[in-house]
Write an enzyme that holds these catalytic residues in place. Structure first.
Site, mmCIF file in Angstrom:
data_model
loop_
_atom_site.group_PDB
_atom_site.id
_atom_site.type_symbol
_atom_site.label_atom_id
_atom_site.label_comp_id
_atom_site.label_asym_id
_atom_site.label_seq_id
_atom_site.Cartn_x
_atom_site.Cartn_y
_atom_site.Cartn_z
ATOM 1 N N ILE B 77 0.851 -1.184 0.000
ATOM 2 C CA ILE B 77 0.000 0.000 0.000
ATOM 3 C C ILE B 77 0.890 1.238 0.000
ATOM 4 C CG2 ILE B 77 -1.804 1.243 1.229
ATOM 5 C CD1 ILE B 77 -2.281 -1.518 2.676
ATOM 6 N N CYS B 78 0.568 2.137 -0.887
ATOM 7 C CA CYS B 78 1.301 3.395 -0.932
ATOM 8 C C CYS B 78 0.443 4.448 -0.238
ATOM 9 C CB CYS B 78 1.564 3.768 -2.388
ATOM 10 S SG CYS B 78 2.270 5.380 -2.597
ATOM 11 N N LEU B 79 0.731 4.685 1.040
ATOM 12 C CA LEU B 79 -0.075 5.629 1.813
ATOM 13 C C LEU B 79 0.878 6.349 2.758
ATOM 14 C CD1 LEU B 79 -2.897 6.657 2.592
ATOM 15 C CD2 LEU B 79 -3.026 4.802 4.239
#
Lengths: 514, 139
Positions: B77-79
């Site tokens: 996840i790119c967060l």
């Protein structure tokens, strides 16, 4: 405040972050220095120091801690709170009630240490509030919390951090530090013996080093001396103990069985509880009650029947499965017989005249062209629904199939006879032909013989006449040429007569070949 | 840490302080995520909560990886919230789950991030060591 109980603590090895500020000399250094040797005589095994003590004495750090009673201050985050603390007093980082709380300008509160940890990875000028990311100047913005919050925190009720070791002190959190550091008898301290690095509860400090292995005389388990008393009092299975309910004396080993099976004071339910009796009393009363309770007398029968029902159900299960398998097989067979109607296997309607429905007829009337009436005949009974049941239907189907098979067999025998007859007729005709040919050949052979013999006769005659003129010729070839010469030499005939003779000589040669 | 969890978030496994599994469902009627449950794996370092946990979606027979322009098909996840810069120690498992839930809810594009194939094929780094570029502020 502290309630000393005689139970010694289990070996409480906290991962000690020993703080030097927390040391608290209870005895003067002189006393402690004088004591160890003497204590070993008292508490240790009579002849040799314990192996553990020997091992420990070899370690280099043993010299470091001499005769200092080092106590670990309680960690507020690890404290056990008697009631769940108000969520407003809980630090969002460590999820425990605040410890030395501070306040940020955005009115967010954190433990002082938590905030330090949270800010450690952030670069110096860019500290932000963990909750709202407001920029913080440490020197200016970190402020103490209002007094009322502090006093609310101080009044939280906690257990002593040594509660696992046996201390049952419970009081306001503000006092826990003093209690643990000064009064609690269960606070682990370092063993008084200089070369032993293990911890011991403060109340056992004066007994000297108890860190050697002994074996319990009752159950022969080996354990540390300091744990022996507690083991004997609370754990050892082979020691006499008394039932807490009925005061009977028995081994701890048997205690559980005694309580669940025998103890007259143990509260149990009437045997009829499974079928509705509500009576629940001490065992002695229940036994009396059961003699009169109708449900208790009925209970065994109910149990038996229940067991029988369960047995039957268990037996039924494989049977049901078998029936399922058989049904599957049946439907498979049906669908194989009626591929077009596989979804309605119990009610097969196959119209032999329907051009879309030719598959089933081709299945079992091969070849279709040779027995058209037969195929129709077998199909027509099947096309008359309804049947009583699937089995009935299958039976009729089976019968019709059998009829058809016999009909096919008959037809085949008939065909076979016809074919045999045909073959027989053909072969007789061929035989007659052959006979005729043979006779022709024979007659031809007869004629040949006749010709041959006449020719030979001619040659012997001419040879007899010419032998008088030519005598020196002995070879067969010469003889052959002589024949032609003699033939040509014959008087009368012209050159045209020569040709048949030659041909005759050729034919003789062919005749010998035959 | 866990009292009553919000709707759509179920704690599956929390036996130790190393790995937790949480199931997340998108409650609002977003057609992309209708009738699907996603499984999140939290891996905590010894520094938690000072350091962020490693949070990834995991794929198994009943739990797909949700389609989202910031979620790679291997579950990473790119967060920014899960990155060291964006993390704050006040976050916890519940707040992270709620953030991811709302991130999915607000999404309208059923697609994978740009270069998903390459990333999935060649990435050998752990999520925490990847330097994401946080460019999209709409989520």
């Amino acid at each position: 405040m502290s309630a000393p109980s005689p139970i010694p603590p289990p070996n409480d090895r906290r991962n000690s972050r020993a703080s030097s500020s927390a040391s608290l000399p209870l005895q003067t250094p002189d006393d402690v220095a004088a004591e160890p040797g003497e204590l070993r005589m008292v508490g240790g095994p009579p002849n040799s120091p314990s192996p553990l003590a020997l091992r420990v004495s070899n370690s280099p750090s043993s010299k470091r801690r001499r005769s200092r009673i080092v106590k670990v201050p309680p960690e507020f985050q690890a404290l056990e709170y008697v009631s769940t603390p108000d969520s407003n007093l809980v630090c969002l980082i460590c999820h425990a009630p605040f410890d030395k709380p501070v306040q940020l300008p955005c009115e967010h509160y954190f433990c002082h240490d938590c905030l330090e940890h949270a800010w450690a990875p952030q670069s110096a000028g860019r500290k932000t509030c963990p909750t709202c990311r407001l920029k913080i100047e440490i020197d200016r913005d970190v402020k103490p919390v209002p007094k009322i919050v502090e006093s609310m925190l101080d009044e939280l009720v906690v257990r002593c951090s040594n509660s696992k070791a046996g201390c049952d002190w419970v009081d306001h959190r503000v006092n826990v530090h003093d209690h643990v550091m000064l009064y609690c008898e269960y606070t682990p301290v370092e063993c008084p013996v200089s070369d032993c690095r293990l911890h011991i509860a403060q109340k056992d400090y004066h007994k000297g080093c108890l860190h050697y292995t002994v074996s319990c005389e009752d159950c022969h388990a080996s354990l540390m001396r300091k744990d022996l008393e507690e083991h004997q009092r609370g754990i050892c299975a082979n020691r006499l103990t008394s039932c807490t309910l009925c005061d009977a004396e028995l081994l701890r080993l048997d205690l559980r069985a005694h309580v669940s099976n025998d103890c007259p004071r143990h509260v149990i339910s009437c045997q009829g509880a499974t079928i509705g009796c509500k009576y629940r009393q001490e065992r002695s009363d229940v036994l009396l009650h059961e003699t009169t309770c109708a449900m208790a007398t009925m209970a065994p029968h109910f149990r038996e029947q229940q067991a029988r029902i369960e047995r039957n159900e268990a037996r039924m299960e494989p049977l049901a499965r078998k029936v399922g398998i058989l049904e599957d097989g049946l439907s498979n067979i049906t669908s194989m017989l009626y591929p077009a109607n596989s979804n309605d296997a119990s009610f097969p309607v196959t119209d032999p005249l329907d051009p879309n429905d030719t598959e089933p007829t081709t299945d079992f009337s091969l070849p279709p062209a040779s027995f058209p009436p037969v195929a129709q005949g077998t199909e027509s009974p099947q096309a008359q629904p309804p049947f009583d049941s699937q089995v009935h239907h299958l039976l009729t189907l089976h019968d019709s199939l059998r009829e058809e098979v016999s009909r096919i067999t008959n037809a085949m025998t008939e065909l076979e006879g016809r074919a045999n007859m045909m073959v027989f007729n053909e072969s007789t005709r061929a035989k007659e032909d052959m006979l005729r040919t043979n006779t022709a050949i024979n007659s031809m052979r007869m004629q040949l013989h006749w010709l041959m013999s006449s020719h030979l006769h001619n040659r012997t005659n001419s040879a007899g006449s010419s032998s008088a003129r030519t005598t020196g010729n002995t070879s067969a070839t010469a003889g052959g040429s002589n024949v032609t010469q003699s033939a040509s030499a014959r008087p009368g005939p012209s050159g045209a007569l020569q040709m048949p003779f030659r041909r005759l000589s050729d034919s003789t040669r062919q005749d010998t070949k035959l | 840490m866990q009292g009553k969890l919000p709707d759509g978030i179920t704690l599956i496994q929390a036996d130790n302080y190393e790995t937790w599994l949480v199931d997340v469902k998108v409650i609002d009627p977003n057609p992309i995520y209708q009738n699907e449950t996603y499984r999140l794996k939290f891996t905590f370092s010894g520094q938690y909560p000072i350091e962020p946990p490693e949070v990834t979606f995991v794929r198994d027979a009943t739990h797909p990886i949700p389609y989202h322009p910031h979620i790679y098909s291997n579950g990473i996840i790119c967060l920014d919230l899960l990155d060291r810069q964006g993390w704050s120690p006040v976050h916890n498992v519940e707040s992270v789950c709620v953030s991811l839930q709302s991130m999915l809810t607000s999404n309208t594009k059923k697609e994978r991030p740009e270069g998903d194939d390459n990333f999935v094929r060649y990435n050998t780094q752990r999520p925490r060591d990847i330097n994401f570029m946080f460019h999209d502020d709409t989520v």
